[in-house]
Scaffold this motif. Structure first.
Motif, short mmCIF file in Angstrom:
data_model
loop_
_atom_site.label_atom_id
_atom_site.label_comp_id
_atom_site.label_asym_id
_atom_site.label_seq_id
_atom_site.Cartn_x
_atom_site.Cartn_y
_atom_site.Cartn_z
N TRP A 111 26.71 96.86 85.84
CA TRP A 111 27.19 95.51 86.15
C TRP A 111 28.38 95.57 87.11
CZ3 TRP A 111 31.63 92.75 84.12
CH2 TRP A 111 31.61 91.38 84.37
N LEU A 112 29.35 96.46 86.83
CA LEU A 112 30.54 96.57 87.69
C LEU A 112 30.20 97.13 89.07
CD1 LEU A 112 33.15 97.87 85.11
CD2 LEU A 112 33.11 95.63 86.22
N VAL A 113 29.34 98.13 89.12
CA VAL A 113 28.94 98.70 90.41
C VAL A 113 28.18 97.67 91.24
CG1 VAL A 113 27.46 100.45 91.51
CG2 VAL A 113 28.99 101.09 89.64
N ALA A 114 27.32 96.90 90.59
CA ALA A 114 26.57 95.86 91.30
C ALA A 114 27.52 94.79 91.81
CB ALA A 114 25.53 95.25 90.38
N ALA A 115 28.56 94.45 91.05
CA ALA A 115 29.54 93.46 91.50
C ALA A 115 30.29 93.96 92.72
CB ALA A 115 30.52 93.14 90.37
N ALA A 116 30.54 95.25 92.80
CA ALA A 116 31.25 95.82 93.95
C ALA A 116 30.33 96.04 95.14
CB ALA A 116 31.91 97.14 93.55
N ALA A 117 29.04 96.21 94.88
CA ALA A 117 28.11 96.57 95.95
C ALA A 117 27.74 95.37 96.83
CB ALA A 117 26.86 97.20 95.36
N SER A 118 27.14 94.35 96.23
CA SER A 118 26.71 93.20 97.02
C SER A 118 26.38 92.03 96.11
CB SER A 118 25.47 93.55 97.86
OG SER A 118 24.35 93.75 97.03
N GLU A 119 26.28 90.86 96.73
CA GLU A 119 25.95 89.67 95.94
C GLU A 119 24.53 89.74 95.38
OE1 GLU A 119 26.82 85.80 97.49
OE2 GLU A 119 28.64 86.52 98.47
N SER A 120 23.62 90.29 96.16
CA SER A 120 22.23 90.36 95.68
C SER A 120 22.09 91.35 94.52
CB SER A 120 21.29 90.74 96.82
OG SER A 120 21.60 92.03 97.31
N ALA A 121 22.80 92.48 94.57
CA ALA A 121 22.76 93.44 93.47
C ALA A 121 23.37 92.82 92.21
CB ALA A 121 23.50 94.72 93.85
N PHE A 122 24.47 92.10 92.40
CA PHE A 122 25.12 91.46 91.25
C PHE A 122 24.21 90.38 90.67
CE2 PHE A 122 28.14 88.37 89.38
CZ PHE A 122 28.68 89.20 88.41
N ALA A 123 23.52 89.64 91.52
CA ALA A 123 22.60 88.60 91.05
C ALA A 123 21.45 89.22 90.25
CB ALA A 123 22.06 87.80 92.23
N THR A 124 20.99 90.39 90.66
CA THR A 124 19.92 91.08 89.93
C THR A 124 20.39 91.46 88.53
OG1 THR A 124 19.05 91.98 92.00
CG2 THR A 124 18.37 93.07 89.96
N VAL A 125 21.60 92.01 88.43
CA VAL A 125 22.13 92.40 87.13
C VAL A 125 22.36 91.17 86.26
CG1 VAL A 125 24.02 93.55 85.93
CG2 VAL A 125 23.15 94.51 88.05
N GLN A 126 22.91 90.13 86.85
CA GLN A 126 23.16 88.90 86.11
C GLN A 126 21.86 88.29 85.59
OE1 GLN A 126 26.30 88.95 85.13
NE2 GLN A 126 26.70 86.85 85.71
N GLU A 127 20.81 88.37 86.40
CA GLU A 127 19.51 87.85 85.97
C GLU A 127 18.98 88.66 84.79
OE1 GLU A 127 14.99 87.45 87.76
OE2 GLU A 127 16.67 87.50 89.16
N PHE A 128 19.14 89.99 84.86
CA PHE A 128 18.71 90.84 83.75
C PHE A 128 19.50 90.54 82.49
CE2 PHE A 128 19.35 94.70 81.22
CZ PHE A 128 18.05 94.90 80.78
N LEU A 129 20.84 90.47 82.61
CA LEU A 129 21.68 90.23 81.44
C LEU A 129 21.49 88.82 80.88
CD1 LEU A 129 25.02 92.00 82.44
CD2 LEU A 129 23.25 92.79 80.86
N GLY A 130 21.06 87.89 81.71
CA GLY A 130 20.81 86.53 81.25
C GLY A 130 19.44 86.34 80.62
N SER A 131 18.57 87.36 80.76
CA SER A 131 17.24 87.27 80.14
C SER A 131 17.36 87.41 78.63
CB SER A 131 16.33 88.36 80.71
OG SER A 131 16.75 89.63 80.25
N SER A 132 16.29 87.11 77.94
CA SER A 132 16.30 87.24 76.48
C SER A 132 16.58 88.67 76.04
CB SER A 132 14.96 86.80 75.90
OG SER A 132 14.72 85.45 76.19
N PHE A 133 15.97 89.63 76.73
CA PHE A 133 16.20 91.03 76.40
C PHE A 133 17.64 91.44 76.70
CE2 PHE A 133 15.88 95.62 77.47
CZ PHE A 133 15.53 96.08 76.22
#
Length: 157
Positions: free
Chosen positions: A59-81
């Motif tokens: 999550w932290l690396v994605a936040a530092a890398a790019s908006e699209s990477a962070f959005a991918t992690v946020q989408e995963f963490l926001g899923s039911s799983f």
């Protein structure tokens, strides 16, 4: 009457003489006291916290890398799983912390007697302090996890 298992209870001493020995007990024979379950779960939660740390690092690396990477992690963490993983990680963290505090109290020498100060620490049916504190750890972990998730979900929305 001889039992079939009697043949399995024979062993040899170092001098070669046959002796009767009991079968080795296994987990189905043992009672599972709360301290035993908490000891096992303390080790399991330690491993779960390591896996959760990798998730948080992603999550932290994605936040530092790019908006699209962070959005991918946020989408995963926001899923039911993802929410289930985060809830489990919070519960594992809190159980590990409260169990660690209990171990620190043990290291200070507190928590091994019985609830009645006049009772000896020998065998018996008296409630042991370590059993009571074990159930206390379970209860405080459940309450703290619920509070953390109520606060987290309230802040999320």
């Amino acid at each position: 009457m001889k039992h079939d298992r009697d043949g399995l209870m024979v062993a040899c001493r170092s001098d070669g003489k046959l002796v009767r020995r009991p079968l080795s007990p296994h987990l189905q024979v043992y009672r599972w006291p709360v301290s035993m379950v908490l000891s096992i779960s303390h080790r399991i939660t330690g491993v779960a916290l390591s896996v959760g740390a990798l998730l948080m690092t992603w999550w932290l690396v994605a936040a530092a890398a790019s908006e699209s990477a962070f959005a991918t992690v946020q989408e995963f963490l926001g899923s039911s799983f993802g929410v289930l993983l985060l809830m489990g990680w919070a519960a594992a963290l809190l159980l590990h912390v409260f169990q660690g505090i209990r171990h620190l109290a043990w290291d200070a020498g507190w928590g091994f007697g019985t609830l009645a100060p006049q009772d000896p620490v020998g065998s018996g049916t008296a409630k042991r302090i370590y059993g009571v504190t074990g159930w206390g750890v379970v209860g405080i972990t459940a309450a703290a996890t619920l509070i953390v998730w109520i606060a987290g979900l309230a802040a999320w929305e």
